[in-house]
Each structure stands twice: as C-alpha cells, then as structure tokens.
Scaffold this active site. Structure first.
Site, mmCIF file in Angstrom:
data_model
loop_
_atom_site.group_PDB
_atom_site.id
_atom_site.type_symbol
_atom_site.label_atom_id
_atom_site.label_comp_id
_atom_site.label_asym_id
_atom_site.label_seq_id
_atom_site.Cartn_x
_atom_site.Cartn_y
_atom_site.Cartn_z
ATOM 1 N N GLY A 221 0.791 -1.224 0.000
ATOM 2 C CA GLY A 221 0.000 0.000 0.000
ATOM 3 C C GLY A 221 0.822 1.273 0.000
ATOM 4 O O GLY A 221 0.274 2.359 0.196
ATOM 5 N N GLU A 262 5.228 -5.795 2.043
ATOM 6 C CA GLU A 262 5.021 -6.519 0.782
ATOM 7 C C GLU A 262 4.348 -5.644 -0.263
ATOM 8 O O GLU A 262 3.201 -5.863 -0.630
ATOM 9 C CB GLU A 262 4.223 -7.813 1.024
ATOM 10 N N PRO A 263 5.084 -4.644 -0.741
ATOM 11 C CA PRO A 263 4.497 -3.752 -1.745
ATOM 12 C C PRO A 263 4.333 -4.419 -3.107
ATOM 13 O O PRO A 263 5.138 -5.274 -3.487
ATOM 14 C CB PRO A 263 5.508 -2.605 -1.860
ATOM 15 N N GLY A 264 3.277 -4.018 -3.806
ATOM 16 C CA GLY A 264 3.117 -4.385 -5.207
ATOM 17 C C GLY A 264 3.372 -3.118 -6.014
ATOM 18 O O GLY A 264 4.432 -2.920 -6.613
ATOM 19 N N ARG A 303 -7.939 -0.364 -14.624
ATOM 20 C CA ARG A 303 -8.063 0.415 -13.387
ATOM 21 C C ARG A 303 -8.979 1.638 -13.532
ATOM 22 O O ARG A 303 -9.770 1.922 -12.626
ATOM 23 C CB ARG A 303 -6.692 0.822 -12.859
ATOM 24 N N TYR A 307 -12.141 1.294 -10.936
ATOM 25 C CA TYR A 307 -12.372 2.183 -9.790
ATOM 26 C C TYR A 307 -11.939 3.632 -10.015
ATOM 27 O O TYR A 307 -11.496 4.297 -9.084
ATOM 28 C CB TYR A 307 -11.796 1.624 -8.483
ATOM 29 N N CYS A 337 -16.234 -2.728 -27.546
ATOM 30 C CA CYS A 337 -17.606 -2.281 -27.670
ATOM 31 C C CYS A 337 -18.243 -2.431 -26.300
ATOM 32 O O CYS A 337 -18.884 -3.443 -25.989
ATOM 33 C CB CYS A 337 -18.327 -3.106 -28.719
ATOM 34 N N GLU A 338 -18.007 -1.432 -25.454
ATOM 35 C CA GLU A 338 -18.369 -1.505 -24.040
ATOM 36 C C GLU A 338 -18.256 -0.083 -23.492
ATOM 37 O O GLU A 338 -17.187 0.526 -23.586
ATOM 38 C CB GLU A 338 -17.359 -2.452 -23.347
ATOM 39 N N TYR A 375 -0.831 -3.803 -11.704
ATOM 40 C CA TYR A 375 -2.272 -4.039 -11.877
ATOM 41 C C TYR A 375 -2.774 -3.643 -13.262
ATOM 42 O O TYR A 375 -3.882 -3.129 -13.401
ATOM 43 C CB TYR A 375 -3.070 -3.317 -10.772
HETATM 44 C C1 LIG Z 1 -2.266 -6.691 -2.995
HETATM 45 C C2 LIG Z 1 -1.556 -6.984 -1.775
HETATM 46 C C3 LIG Z 1 -0.338 -6.336 -1.492
HETATM 47 C C4 LIG Z 1 0.242 -5.259 -2.360
HETATM 48 O O1 LIG Z 1 -0.500 -4.068 -2.302
HETATM 49 P P1 LIG Z 1 0.026 -2.753 -3.031
HETATM 50 O O2 LIG Z 1 -1.053 -1.763 -2.776
HETATM 51 O O3 LIG Z 1 0.159 -3.076 -4.483
HETATM 52 O O4 LIG Z 1 1.314 -2.374 -2.426
HETATM 53 C C5 LIG Z 1 0.322 -6.723 -0.353
HETATM 54 N N1 LIG Z 1 -0.166 -7.673 0.477
HETATM 55 C C6 LIG Z 1 -1.337 -8.301 0.220
HETATM 56 C C7 LIG Z 1 -1.820 -9.329 1.167
HETATM 57 C C8 LIG Z 1 -2.062 -7.977 -0.892
HETATM 58 O O5 LIG Z 1 -3.223 -8.595 -1.115
#
Ligand SMILES: *Cc1c(COP(=O)(O)O)cnc(C)c1O
Length: 420
Positions: A221, A262-264, A303, A307, A337-338, A375
């Site tokens: 996050g 655990e960033p994405g 995305r 949202y 087509c949406e 994403y």
């Molecule tokens: C999606 C997710 C993340 C990554 O979230 P980001 O907002 O992309 O940093 C980390 N931990 C868990 C459990 C998730 O589901």
C-alpha cells in the site's frame, strides 16, 4: 507536458517501428531503483521485503526481483505454483489468499508460508497441520483507499480476521496446538506517514496479545502517484516512523519484532508505460465531448474503468519532425464495444468523464499511458472482444529491449475450446 518521462520519445518511436501495438514497456532501471529502496527499508530488528506477485506476474519481473533478494506475497494457490514453476524457492513465498487452494497441503509441504485470513482458513489449516506454526491476518478496523471498494481494511473490507474475533482465533489455535508466530495487517496504508504509524501502533498492540509472535507484516500500500494530482509515499520518512514504533515497543515490552512489508504498486507501477495507437477520433458536438480512440483500453488497463483511477498520459507524434504545440481536451476511450472502456474517468466521481489536456493528435499518432507497471497486464480484461493479450518488453539497462511476453496468438485464445 511532463519532463520526467521514463522512456524517451525517440525510443518509443523506435519500438513502434519494430513491434505491434499496443505494447507494455517496463524500464529495468526504474525497477532496480524501487527494489533497492524497498530492500533498504528502515527497520529496527530485521526485515523481509516481499513483492506482491499480483501487481504483475510476468516471469521476467519475478526473476529479476528474486535475483535482487526480494521474497514474495502470493494471492492465490495459482500464483504460488507460478512462482515455484519459474524457480522461486517455496520458502520465500507467503500465501495470503481469499480462497484456499485445493492443494494447500502440498504447497505447505513444499515449504511455503501460510497466512490465515479468516477463522475458517485457520481452522482448515489446523486440521491439516496440527502442532505447527502459523501466521494470521488481522483486520485492525481501519482502512485507507481512495474509494470504499479499494479499501482493504476497516469494516467495509472482508480481508482478514476482524479485530474483535481474536479470542476465537486463539481458541482455534489452541484446539489444534498451533503456534501463532506471525501477524499480518495489510490495509493499503497509502501516502500518509501518520496512517502508517497508526497502523504499526495498532498492529503492535495486537502483537501484545500474542506472546509467540516474532514477526509483524504490515502489508503493502505504499503509494505511487498515477497522475499529477496524487501523492507518493516517502519511503524513508515512513520507514523511520515505523522503525521508531518498533523500538518503543521493545523498550516497553522487551520484544524485538521483525518487520515484513510486501508492496506491489511501489515496486513496479512507475516502471511501465503502455504504447497505444490512436485509431480514430470523433466528437459529439459543441456541448458534447472530444474523443480519442486507441487500439487498447480495458484489455490492457482496467483500473480507470474498475475504480476511477486516472493514469497520466501523453501524445507522441508519429512524425517526429511535425512541430505542433497545440493542445486539445479529450476523453480517451478504448477499443472494446463496451461503454465502460474509458481511460479518463473523473477521479472524484468515477461514473463521470473528465477530459484531459493533450497535445493535439492525429489518427496514427501514439497515446502513451504512464504508470502501468502494476495491476495492468496482470489485471486485464483478457480476450474480451477477442483481442489478444498484448506483448510485454523490458527496456534493459544496456538500452536494448527484450521481449518478456509475446503477443497471444488466435490459436492460444481458442485452444481450450471444443471444436467438434
Ligand atoms: C495486494 C496486496 C499487497 C500489495 O499491495 P500494493 O497496494 O500493491 O502495495 C500486499 N499484500 C497483500 C496481502 C495484498 O493482497
């Protein structure tokens, strides 16, 4: 226009001459920089930085992060299998899933770490693996996200064991002789260091209730701005604020708690651009809108439709000698087509359209969408209208591009369908 472009216009034109569009391009240097920041995240008593696989799961990206020493967060049993299949050590993978995989027993036996996100999951795990250690995800009661649907903590979120049910969790643990050694609270805390502090404090308060917990995972996050009006997380400041709270916890309770994050988004979002071609233009009169149609859309970036997230975008002229400083306000729409296939919703009211200011373009010019590293490719409306999944490129540090995922073929799209 923006001057902090990840990939130069000249390179973009070069790519359009060699590859079909739309195409994702990820910049290796940007990936390395963000990985380094996360690996060096401030901490008091140790850190395990994980990459959230769901943000983008293409093998080349996972392998790059694996080589740099990141561990992994998987959101489903399939993500676990995918990671193991490309050579990632199971011990480096933690599973935090809404759905229990049918082969959970096999995956845990291979060495992955299981994080129970509900009382049912904890009970299921206890039945399979009594007398073992386990991690649990708690919903601490607060959340952070720009819309309710993007919230992963608080009462509107189904993720994690609700804070008031800790006694029930303990009862289940006791019944199966499970030792709860890790706590997890991913609420998507965002850009504000104060929110991170609050979450770290709340989570450590919960750690007090579990004398055997040695590691606290604060999830992901960390915010990356997707357009100019969004704020980024200051990793140093946020990390130091969290670190202090862990130090205070040690001073007060004598427990050195290890940190996991655990960033994405933070690791990959900025690294990617999507190169699309303008395939048509139209307008709906003087009280209407001016539309730019591209050969992409929800098939590569959902995305905005899902949202109301707004990604910054800009035009690259096909003809580089064409000098043109005129701008226009336009709605960018996709090729499906949406009606939901739009790239320029109003961030504050996702149901509405909001024109963006772009350099004046012609059919055949390119619309570049920024911050598509996270994403997007992993979250596409794959094959809707039978469009193939787009190709992905890595722009390497040596300046050369490498194909990391080929465009899908028609044979692949229909390969599992019965023809007789
Ligand atoms: C999606 C997710 C993340 C990554 O979230 P980001 O907002 O992309 O940093 C980390 N931990 C868990 C459990 C998730 O589901």
């Amino acid at each position: 226009m923006k001057n902090s472009k990840i990939i130069k216009d000249k390179k973009i034109r070069e790519i359009t001459r060699s590859f079909d569009l739309p195409i994702y391009v990820y910049d290796e240097n940007t990936l390395l920089k963000s990985a380094k920041q996360i690996i060096n995240f401030p901490n008091a008593y140790g850190l395990t930085p994980r990459y959230a696989i769901k943000a983008i799961s293409t093998a080349a990206i996972l392998k790059l992060f694996d080589k740099l020493g990141l561990h992994f967060d998987a959101s489903s049993g399939y993500e676990v299998e995918r990671a193991i299949m490309i050579g990632i050590t199971p011990e480096k993978i933690q599973l935090t899933a809404q759905e229990l995989p049918n082969n959970l027993q096999e995956l845990v036996n291979k060495g992955i770490i299981f994080n129970a996100t509900s009382l049912f999951q904890l009970e299921s795990y206890g039945k399979l693996f009594p007398n073992s250690n386990v991690s649990i995800r708690i919903n601490p009661g607060i959340g952070s996200g720009h819309v309710k649907r993007a919230n992963v903590g608080g009462p509107s979120s189904s993720f994690g064991i609700w804070k008031d049910y800790i006694p029930q969790a303990k009862q289940i643990a006791k019944k199966y002789n499970l030792k709860i050694t890790k706590l997890h609270t991913h609420i998507g805390s965002g850009a504000d260091p104060n929110v991170w502090e609050k979450v770290a404090q709340l989570s450590l308060n919960t750690v007090k209730l579990f004398p055997e917990v040695h590691t606290l995972n604060l999830g992901g996050g960390f915010k990356v701005p997707h357009s100019d009006h969004e704020e980024a997380t200051d990793i140093e400041n946020t990390g130091n604020a969290i670190k202090n709270i862990f130090v205070n916890f040690f001073n007060n309770f004598g427990r050195k708690i290890k940190l996991e994050i655990e960033p994405g988004n933070y690791l990959v979002a900025k690294s990617g651009i999507l190169i699309t071609k303008i395939i048509d233009k139209c307008d709906t009169g003087k009280d209407g809108y001016n539309f730019i149609k591209i050969n992409s859309g929800i098939t590569e970036i959902t995305r905005p439709a899902l949202y109301g997230s707004v990604h910054s975008m800009y035009i690259v002229k096909k003809n580089e000698t064409e000098i043109n400083n005129d701008t226009e306000k336009a709605i960018a729409v996709g090729h499906c087509c949406e009606t939901g296939d739009i790239l320029t919703p109003d961030n504050n009211n996702p149901e509405e359209l909001k024109p963006v200011n772009l350099k004046k373009s012609k059919i055949g010019d390119y619309l570049i969408v920024e911050n598509v590293g996270a994403y997007c490719s992993s979250m596409s409306f794959a094959n809707y209208n039978s469009f193939p999944k787009a190709e992905e490129l890595l722009l390497q540090n040596n300046g050369k591009v490498k194909i990391i995922r080929k465009r899908q073929t028609m044979e692949q799209i229909i390969q599992n369908e019965e023809m007789n």
